[in-house]
Scaffold this motif. Structure first.
Motif, PDB file in Angstrom:
ATOM      1  N   GLY A 114       0.450  -0.993   0.087  1.00  0.00           N
ATOM      2  CA  GLY A 114      -0.556  -0.045   0.006  1.00  0.00           C
ATOM      3  C   GLY A 114       0.742   1.309  -0.112  1.00  0.00           C
ATOM      4  O   GLY A 114       0.472   2.189   0.830  1.00  0.00           O
ATOM      5  N   LYS A 136      -4.866   4.362 -12.082  1.00  0.00           N
ATOM      6  CA  LYS A 136      -5.842   3.630 -10.093  1.00  0.00           C
ATOM      7  C   LYS A 136      -5.867   5.013  -8.667  1.00  0.00           C
ATOM      8  O   LYS A 136      -6.286   4.846  -7.786  1.00  0.00           O
ATOM      9  CB  LYS A 136      -5.487   2.452 -10.078  1.00  0.00           C
ATOM     10  CG  LYS A 136      -5.470   1.507 -10.871  1.00  0.00           C
ATOM     11  CD  LYS A 136      -6.856   1.120 -10.523  1.00  0.00           C
ATOM     12  CE  LYS A 136      -6.758  -0.030 -11.595  1.00  0.00           C
ATOM     13  NZ  LYS A 136      -8.461  -0.710 -11.874  1.00  0.00           N
ATOM     14  N   THR A 164      -5.094  11.561  -1.008  1.00  0.00           N
ATOM     15  CA  THR A 164      -5.974  10.489  -1.481  1.00  0.00           C
ATOM     16  C   THR A 164      -5.158   9.162  -2.431  1.00  0.00           C
ATOM     17  O   THR A 164      -5.336   8.355  -2.809  1.00  0.00           O
ATOM     18  CB  THR A 164      -6.208  11.091  -2.537  1.00  0.00           C
ATOM     19  OG1 THR A 164      -5.934  11.977  -3.540  1.00  0.00           O
ATOM     20  CG2 THR A 164      -7.776  12.742  -2.799  1.00  0.00           C
ATOM     21  N   GLU A 167      -4.656   6.729   0.650  1.00  0.00           N
ATOM     22  CA  GLU A 167      -5.417   6.117   0.333  1.00  0.00           C
ATOM     23  C   GLU A 167      -6.093   5.160  -0.928  1.00  0.00           C
ATOM     24  O   GLU A 167      -6.615   4.005  -0.599  1.00  0.00           O
ATOM     25  CB  GLU A 167      -7.280   6.945   0.329  1.00  0.00           C
ATOM     26  CG  GLU A 167      -6.985   7.869   1.814  1.00  0.00           C
ATOM     27  CD  GLU A 167      -8.239   9.203   1.550  1.00  0.00           C
ATOM     28  OE1 GLU A 167      -8.876   9.446   0.417  1.00  0.00           O
ATOM     29  OE2 GLU A 167      -7.645   9.837   2.464  1.00  0.00           O
ATOM     30  N   ASN A 168      -5.261   5.253  -1.805  1.00  0.00           N
ATOM     31  CA  ASN A 168      -6.305   4.129  -3.080  1.00  0.00           C
ATOM     32  C   ASN A 168      -4.902   3.720  -2.964  1.00  0.00           C
ATOM     33  O   ASN A 168      -5.383   2.443  -3.439  1.00  0.00           O
ATOM     34  CB  ASN A 168      -6.153   5.447  -3.913  1.00  0.00           C
ATOM     35  CG  ASN A 168      -7.047   6.522  -4.845  1.00  0.00           C
ATOM     36  OD1 ASN A 168      -8.050   6.062  -4.484  1.00  0.00           O
ATOM     37  ND2 ASN A 168      -7.023   7.712  -5.587  1.00  0.00           N
ATOM     38  N   ARG A 171      -6.225   1.073  -0.703  1.00  0.00           N
ATOM     39  CA  ARG A 171      -7.785   0.074  -1.099  1.00  0.00           C
ATOM     40  C   ARG A 171      -7.347  -0.455  -2.302  1.00  0.00           C
ATOM     41  O   ARG A 171      -7.480  -2.156  -1.432  1.00  0.00           O
ATOM     42  CB  ARG A 171      -8.364   1.110  -1.509  1.00  0.00           C
ATOM     43  CG  ARG A 171     -10.042   0.954  -2.010  1.00  0.00           C
ATOM     44  CD  ARG A 171     -11.009   2.266  -3.043  1.00  0.00           C
ATOM     45  NE  ARG A 171     -10.088   2.875  -3.687  1.00  0.00           N
ATOM     46  CZ  ARG A 171      -9.620   2.418  -5.266  1.00  0.00           C
ATOM     47  NH1 ARG A 171     -10.181   1.618  -5.704  1.00  0.00           N
ATOM     48  NH2 ARG A 171      -9.068   3.118  -6.241  1.00  0.00           N
ATOM     49  N   ILE A 172      -6.458  -0.604  -3.323  1.00  0.00           N
ATOM     50  CA  ILE A 172      -6.006  -1.245  -3.483  1.00  0.00           C
ATOM     51  C   ILE A 172      -5.450  -3.204  -3.441  1.00  0.00           C
ATOM     52  O   ILE A 172      -5.357  -4.092  -3.261  1.00  0.00           O
ATOM     53  CB  ILE A 172      -4.930  -0.962  -4.973  1.00  0.00           C
ATOM     54  CG1 ILE A 172      -6.098  -0.194  -5.638  1.00  0.00           C
ATOM     55  CG2 ILE A 172      -4.376  -1.927  -5.848  1.00  0.00           C
ATOM     56  CD1 ILE A 172      -5.227   0.948  -6.551  1.00  0.00           C
ATOM     57  N   GLN A 174      -5.603  -3.515   0.033  1.00  0.00           N
ATOM     58  CA  GLN A 174      -6.408  -4.531   0.413  1.00  0.00           C
ATOM     59  C   GLN A 174      -7.261  -5.870   0.135  1.00  0.00           C
ATOM     60  O   GLN A 174      -7.381  -6.565  -0.410  1.00  0.00           O
ATOM     61  CB  GLN A 174      -7.679  -3.472   1.481  1.00  0.00           C
ATOM     62  CG  GLN A 174      -7.480  -2.733   2.438  1.00  0.00           C
ATOM     63  CD  GLN A 174      -7.927  -2.148   3.269  1.00  0.00           C
ATOM     64  OE1 GLN A 174      -9.220  -1.234   1.914  1.00  0.00           O
ATOM     65  NE2 GLN A 174      -7.434  -1.014   4.258  1.00  0.00           N
ATOM     66  N   ILE A 175      -7.531  -5.064  -1.851  1.00  0.00           N
ATOM     67  CA  ILE A 175      -8.912  -5.992  -2.604  1.00  0.00           C
ATOM     68  C   ILE A 175      -7.442  -6.676  -3.226  1.00  0.00           C
ATOM     69  O   ILE A 175      -7.301  -7.906  -3.468  1.00  0.00           O
ATOM     70  CB  ILE A 175      -8.639  -5.272  -4.200  1.00  0.00           C
ATOM     71  CG1 ILE A 175      -9.979  -4.018  -3.532  1.00  0.00           C
ATOM     72  CG2 ILE A 175      -9.274  -5.987  -5.082  1.00  0.00           C
ATOM     73  CD1 ILE A 175     -10.120  -2.750  -5.016  1.00  0.00           C
TER      74      ILE A 175
END
Length: 256
Positions: A114, A136, A164, A167-168, A171-172, A174-175
């Protein structure tokens, strides 16, 4: 994602206590990891000096993997190494950003941990990789040929201070981590699967049963060469025949 074991890992497994000390001395600003991969071993003196100037203006400590000539005006906040434990540095809790050429391994390591990126693609799939990360929202892209020291400083500050991007990246990540089974458990399953089924010969690649000339497709190549040669032979014969016919017609016309 970030795990405290990386701190001990740097100092013990790789025997780089100086690097771990340098990382821990970064304080609240943290560190930036910089690597252009194993293929790019050198930059021009002008380009390396520009990069060194940019890195010296960052409040973060910088670990730079670089095998080229050491820049003369290297900032006090920057350390240059021939090799770095990149994955472990990206997993370190103090890592804030990753400056990368966009190689596949580095991209996936940054996604896993991350970490937002500043991409400086060179060739091959690197521009496409960085383009995907930019789309992304977890990377800023720079052009190695036209970027200035200010461009590099602004890009690093953007991915660090614009929330951001982090955060992005999270988020990626975590996916990426959201899988039905952990990688270690998957590896254990397949090892035991092979043991249970006595080497799992049903999964054996059919290429092992081919002869050497079949494996290298020499029979196919030979067939294609014969076809091409036959085609050329027919064309040459047809052209020769047509030329002779045309010649004989001209001779008859002159005699008449």
């Amino acid at each position: 994602m970030n795990h405290p074991v990386h701190r001990a890992f740097l100092a013990t497994t790789f025997g780089i206590p100086e690097m771990e000390k340098f990382v821990q001395s970064s304080g609240e600003h943290g560190i930036v990891v910089f690597s252009l991969g194993s293929i790019i071993k050198n930059l021009t003196d002008e380009k390396s000096a520009m990069v060194a100037l940019a890195l010296s203006q960052l409040p973060q400590k910088v670990i730079w993997r670089y095998k080229g000539k050491r820049p003369e005006k290297l900032g006090a906040n920057t350390r240059v190494y021939d090799w770095i434990p990149q994955n472990d540095l990206l997993g370190h809790p103090k890592t804030k950003a990753f400056i990368t050429h966009g190689g596949t391994n580095g991209i996936y390591e940054a996604i896993y941990h991350g970490i937002p990126m500043v991409g400086i693609p060179m060739f091959g799939d690197q521009p496409d990789n960085i383009g995907h990360m930019k789309a992304k929202g977890m990377a800023v892209e720079l052009n190695i040929h036209t970027m200035t020291a200010k461009d590099l400083v602004d890009a690093v500050n953007t991915v660090i201070h614009n929330a951001t991007y982090k955060e992005n990246a999270v988020r990626i990540s975590q996916i990426h981590h959201d899988q039905p089974i952990k990688p270690l458990d998957r590896a254990v399953f397949w090892i035991e699967f092979v043991m249970r089924h006595k080497s799992a010969k049903h999964l054996r690649v059919a290429a092992h049963d081919l002869t050497w000339y079949q494996y290298h497709s020499l029979d196919v190549i030979a067939f294609l060469i014969v076809c091409i040669a036959l085609f050329v032979f027919i064309v040459v014969k047809c052209c020769t025949f047509c030329c002779r016919k045309c010649g004989s017609i001209r001779k008859k016309t002159k005699k008449e």
